[in-house]
Design a protein around this motif. Structure first.
Motif, PDB file in Angstrom:
ATOM      1  N   PRO A 252       0.809  -1.234   0.000  1.00 17.52           N
ATOM      2  CA  PRO A 252       0.000   0.000   0.000  1.00 17.52           C
ATOM      3  C   PRO A 252       0.834   1.272   0.000  1.00 17.52           C
ATOM      4  N   ASN A 253       2.072   1.194   0.470  1.00 13.52           N
ATOM      5  CA  ASN A 253       2.948   2.375   0.529  1.00 13.52           C
ATOM      6  C   ASN A 253       4.065   2.308  -0.506  1.00 13.52           C
ATOM      7  N   ILE A 254       3.833   1.577  -1.591  1.00 11.83           N
ATOM      8  CA  ILE A 254       4.901   1.333  -2.549  1.00 11.83           C
ATOM      9  C   ILE A 254       5.433   2.614  -3.187  1.00 11.83           C
ATOM     10  N   LEU A 255       4.558   3.588  -3.453  1.00 10.49           N
ATOM     11  CA  LEU A 255       5.014   4.834  -4.076  1.00 10.49           C
ATOM     12  C   LEU A 255       5.933   5.607  -3.131  1.00 10.49           C
ATOM     13  N   LYS A 256       5.570   5.639  -1.865  1.00  7.65           N
ATOM     14  CA  LYS A 256       6.411   6.312  -0.875  1.00  7.65           C
ATOM     15  C   LYS A 256       7.749   5.609  -0.735  1.00  7.65           C
ATOM     16  N   ILE A 257       7.719   4.281  -0.775  1.00  9.09           N
ATOM     17  CA  ILE A 257       8.952   3.494  -0.644  1.00  9.09           C
ATOM     18  C   ILE A 257       9.893   3.768  -1.803  1.00  9.09           C
ATOM     19  N   LEU A 258       9.351   3.839  -3.008  1.00  4.34           N
ATOM     20  CA  LEU A 258      10.175   4.069  -4.193  1.00  4.34           C
ATOM     21  C   LEU A 258      10.833   5.443  -4.183  1.00  4.34           C
ATOM     22  N   GLN A 259      10.249   6.394  -3.461  1.00  2.70           N
ATOM     23  CA  GLN A 259      10.790   7.745  -3.418  1.00  2.70           C
ATOM     24  C   GLN A 259      11.771   7.953  -2.259  1.00  2.70           C
ATOM     25  N   ASP A 260      11.849   6.971  -1.367  1.00  2.06           N
ATOM     26  CA  ASP A 260      12.724   7.085  -0.192  1.00  2.06           C
ATOM     27  C   ASP A 260      13.850   6.065  -0.310  1.00  2.06           C
ATOM     28  N   PRO A 261      15.095   6.501  -0.470  1.00  3.78           N
ATOM     29  CA  PRO A 261      16.224   5.551  -0.635  1.00  3.78           C
ATOM     30  C   PRO A 261      16.358   4.569   0.533  1.00  3.78           C
ATOM     31  N   ILE A 262      16.093   5.036   1.755  1.00  4.40           N
ATOM     32  CA  ILE A 262      16.229   4.163   2.924  1.00  4.40           C
ATOM     33  C   ILE A 262      15.173   3.062   2.881  1.00  4.40           C
ATOM     34  N   GLU A 263      13.942   3.446   2.581  1.00  2.00           N
ATOM     35  CA  GLU A 263      12.861   2.459   2.502  1.00  2.00           C
ATOM     36  C   GLU A 263      13.052   1.518   1.316  1.00  2.00           C
ATOM     37  N   LEU A 264      13.572   2.059   0.221  1.00  2.00           N
ATOM     38  CA  LEU A 264      13.822   1.241  -0.960  1.00  2.00           C
ATOM     39  C   LEU A 264      14.891   0.198  -0.657  1.00  2.00           C
ATOM     40  N   ARG A 265      15.898   0.598   0.100  1.00  2.00           N
ATOM     41  CA  ARG A 265      16.933  -0.363   0.493  1.00  2.00           C
ATOM     42  C   ARG A 265      16.351  -1.457   1.382  1.00  2.00           C
ATOM     43  N   ARG A 266      15.475  -1.084   2.291  1.00  2.00           N
ATOM     44  CA  ARG A 266      14.857  -2.065   3.184  1.00  2.00           C
ATOM     45  C   ARG A 266      14.029  -3.078   2.407  1.00  2.00           C
ATOM     46  N   ILE A 267      13.177  -2.597   1.510  1.00  2.00           N
ATOM     47  CA  ILE A 267      12.318  -3.521   0.771  1.00  2.00           C
ATOM     48  C   ILE A 267      13.138  -4.372  -0.191  1.00  2.00           C
ATOM     49  N   SER A 268      14.244  -3.826  -0.707  1.00  2.00           N
ATOM     50  CA  SER A 268      15.126  -4.603  -1.592  1.00  2.00           C
ATOM     51  C   SER A 268      15.793  -5.742  -0.826  1.00  2.00           C
ATOM     52  N   CYS A 269      16.251  -5.453   0.393  1.00  2.00           N
ATOM     53  CA  CYS A 269      16.863  -6.505   1.212  1.00  2.00           C
ATOM     54  C   CYS A 269      15.838  -7.547   1.627  1.00  2.00           C
ATOM     55  N   THR A 270      14.603  -7.110   1.829  1.00  2.00           N
ATOM     56  CA  THR A 270      13.537  -8.055   2.150  1.00  2.00           C
ATOM     57  C   THR A 270      13.298  -9.014   0.990  1.00  2.00           C
ATOM     58  N   ILE A 271      13.236  -8.465  -0.213  1.00  2.00           N
ATOM     59  CA  ILE A 271      13.025  -9.300  -1.406  1.00  2.00           C
ATOM     60  C   ILE A 271      14.206 -10.233  -1.617  1.00  2.00           C
ATOM     61  N   LEU A 272      15.421  -9.707  -1.460  1.00  2.00           N
ATOM     62  CA  LEU A 272      16.609 -10.546  -1.625  1.00  2.00           C
ATOM     63  C   LEU A 272      16.670 -11.640  -0.564  1.00  2.00           C
ATOM     64  N   GLY A 273      16.229 -11.315   0.642  1.00  2.00           N
ATOM     65  CA  GLY A 273      16.174 -12.329   1.689  1.00  2.00           C
ATOM     66  C   GLY A 273      15.213 -13.451   1.319  1.00  2.00           C
ATOM     67  N   GLY A 274      14.048 -13.083   0.790  1.00  2.00           N
ATOM     68  CA  GLY A 274      13.087 -14.093   0.340  1.00  2.00           C
ATOM     69  C   GLY A 274      13.621 -14.930  -0.801  1.00  2.00           C
ATOM     70  N   ILE A 275      14.328 -14.282  -1.726  1.00  2.00           N
ATOM     71  CA  ILE A 275      14.921 -15.008  -2.849  1.00  2.00           C
ATOM     72  C   ILE A 275      15.966 -16.002  -2.337  1.00  2.00           C
ATOM     73  N   SER A 276      16.707 -15.628  -1.301  1.00  2.00           N
ATOM     74  CA  SER A 276      17.715 -16.528  -0.726  1.00  2.00           C
ATOM     75  C   SER A 276      17.069 -17.801  -0.197  1.00  2.00           C
ATOM     76  N   VAL A 277      15.895 -17.657   0.416  1.00  2.00           N
ATOM     77  CA  VAL A 277      15.183 -18.836   0.914  1.00  2.00           C
ATOM     78  C   VAL A 277      14.780 -19.730  -0.256  1.00  2.00           C
ATOM     79  N   ALA A 278      14.260 -19.115  -1.318  1.00  2.00           N
ATOM     80  CA  ALA A 278      13.843 -19.882  -2.496  1.00  2.00           C
ATOM     81  C   ALA A 278      15.034 -20.597  -3.140  1.00  2.00           C
ATOM     82  N   ILE A 279      16.173 -19.933  -3.177  1.00  2.00           N
ATOM     83  CA  ILE A 279      17.373 -20.552  -3.756  1.00  2.00           C
ATOM     84  C   ILE A 279      17.767 -21.787  -2.956  1.00  2.00           C
ATOM     85  N   GLY A 280      17.615 -21.703  -1.626  1.00  2.00           N
ATOM     86  CA  GLY A 280      17.942 -22.848  -0.787  1.00  2.00           C
ATOM     87  C   GLY A 280      17.125 -24.081  -1.124  1.00  2.00           C
ATOM     88  N   PHE A 281      15.908 -23.864  -1.600  1.00  2.00           N
ATOM     89  CA  PHE A 281      15.078 -24.998  -2.011  1.00  2.00           C
ATOM     90  C   PHE A 281      15.384 -25.427  -3.441  1.00  2.00           C
TER      91      PHE A 281
END
Length: 465
Positions: A252-281
């Motif tokens: 719901p706050n995706i537009l705000k996240i895309l405009q904030d470098p700190i929030e964008l970094r957080r959501i990017s690390c979250t996605i990468l963390g999820g991808i790491s779990v998928a890679i493990g499988f």
């Protein structure tokens, strides 16, 4: 200065007390294993551990003599036979891919490191290494779980709750499976580490504009830990739910996240963390796919190679172990459902308790306030994420697994330990709650009884396993 007493004042030195309790419990289970009938119902262990005689002059007589003793033999039963043999000579048969790739590769790597030649890598050596890994991993997972609960600083009576939570993991109903060459101990260590790092990543409230880089690094490494855990046991994939949940709640706050470098970094690390779990499988699945599906003619390929999702793990579980939706729901399996019912209840009940809790505390004047500090809400959100993971595990175990394994695979999930520990602490408070006292006492009694009986059955090569 009062001296440390592990019985009267264990919290004076909690780490030392936990190590002592872990050692005592291991001695009990080892005694149960040694006193169990030898060689047990099945002679597969004896055949496996004596097979290194075929290596002739390269046989290590001292190690072979030790491995012939009942101690090591009574640990190598059921799936431990697969883990030990696969670690020694690699994956040969298709059905062997049901057993954690990460665990067998680690055993193989360590065994080869301490072996002079390839011929020295024998089943008894891999068995010893597997048992050693399990013991060390279980001890470390106890300490990591203690640190995990301590990191939830706004829980009441936290030092005592953290200590009891870790003690409950010591006497886990998984019992001898946390000592044998199974992946449960290593999985617990990696999964608890992932949960700990995830909690640490949320210590800075999201309302703080300058989120620390360290928090996002913790978040990413948490995903790596979960991914490594998934190579040990496939149910580690469920831990990826916490990353998916974070991403979905951020949409719901995706537009705000895309405009904030700190929030964008957080959501990017979250996605990468999820991808790491998928890679493990997916990584072990890709290795098997390359071996079975990308070589030879199409007519020689296995059936699973042409599936939409060509997973060898799901295929062999379905074909060789009859795993699937409601397939285990037969009258003959009713006793196994009854054995696993207490653990199913603990998983679902602790998750329900967590979702029902409201973040209400009292200020010094006694006035109730909700979320008095942002961190309190953050930590409760973490616990709710942990609860989601437990619910998925419990429901899939009920509908799609060999249900009795829930008593050992649940050992790697922290929330139910924590909730039981909180009940135990509440029961010892001045305003003693008899219901909590009875529940905590009954739960501990069941855990100890089940672990001891199961240990004797396991060492005798008898079900349940």
């Amino acid at each position: 200065m009062r001296s440390w007493s592990p019985y009267r004042r264990p919290l004076d030195d909690p780490v030392k007390s936990l190590v002592l309790l872990w050692t005592a419990w291991k001695l009990v289970l080892n005694l149960v294993a040694i006193l169990s009938p030898f060689p047990g119902y099945d002679t597969s262990t004896t055949i496996l551990l004596n097979s290194n005689r075929l290596v002739g002059e390269h046989e290590n007589p001292i190690l072979h003599s030790l491995s012939s003793k009942r101690w090591i033999s009574n640990f190598v039963k059921w799936d431990a036979i697969y883990f030990s043999s696969i670690a020694q000579r690699g994956y040969i048969f298709e059905q062997e891919w049901a057993f954690g790739w990460g665990f067998t590769r680690l055993i193989s790597l360590i065994t080869r490191f301490f072996s002079k030649t390839e011929l020295d890598v024998s089943p008894d050596r891999t068995a010893w290494v597997g048992v050693s890994i399990s013991h060390v991993s279980h001890l470390l997972s106890v300490l990591v779980l203690y640190c995990l609960v301590l990191s939830l600083k706004h829980q009441s009576k936290i030092p005592k709750v953290a200590f009891i939570t870790a003690v409950l993991h010591i006497i886990s109903p998984a019992g001898l499976f946390l000592s044998a060459p199974y992946g449960e101990s290593l999985f617990s260590l990696l999964n608890f580490s992932g949960f700990l790092l995830y909690v640490l990543s949320r210590r800075t409230p999201l309302s703080v504009s300058r989120r620390r880089l360290k928090d996002d690094v913790f978040l990413l490494v948490a995903g790596v830990c979960f991914g490594l855990a998934t190579t040990i046991r496939s149910n580690g994939l469920f831990s990826g739910i916490i990353f998916a949940y974070d991403v979905l709640t951020s949409l719901p706050n995706i537009l705000k996240i895309l405009q904030d470098p700190i929030e964008l970094r957080r959501i990017s690390c979250t996605i990468l963390g999820g991808i790491s779990v998928a890679i493990g499988f997916m990584m072990p699945q890709w290795i098997a796919y390359s071996e079975y599906c990308l070589v030879g003619s199409a007519t020689l390929q296995r059936e699973w190679c042409t599936r939409t999702i060509p997973s060898i793990y799901t295929w062999v579980q379905e074909k060789y172990w009859n795993v699937g939706f409601l397939r285990y729901w037969t009258l003959s399996n009713l006793p196994l459902f009854l054995l696993g019912a207490p653990m199913l209840f603990l998983l679902l009940w602790s998750s329900y308790i967590t979702f029902q809790k409201r973040n209400i505390t009292r200020d010094p004047k006694g006035t109730k306030t909700r979320f008095p500090r942002p961190n309190v809400g953050q930590e409760h959100m973490c616990l709710r994420s942990f609860a989601l993971v437990q619910i998925v595990l419990a429901l899939l175990a009920l509908t799609s697994f060999h249900f009795q394994v829930i008593t050992r695979i649940s050992s790697g999930y922290p929330l139910w330990y924590l909730v039981v520990a909180q009940k135990a602490v509440a029961a010892t408070a001045k305003e003693e709650n008899r219901e909590d006292h009875h529940f905590a006492q009954s739960t501990v009694l069941w855990m100890v009884t089940y672990a001891v009986i199961q240990g004797g059955l396991y060492a005798s090569f008898l079900p349940p396993a």
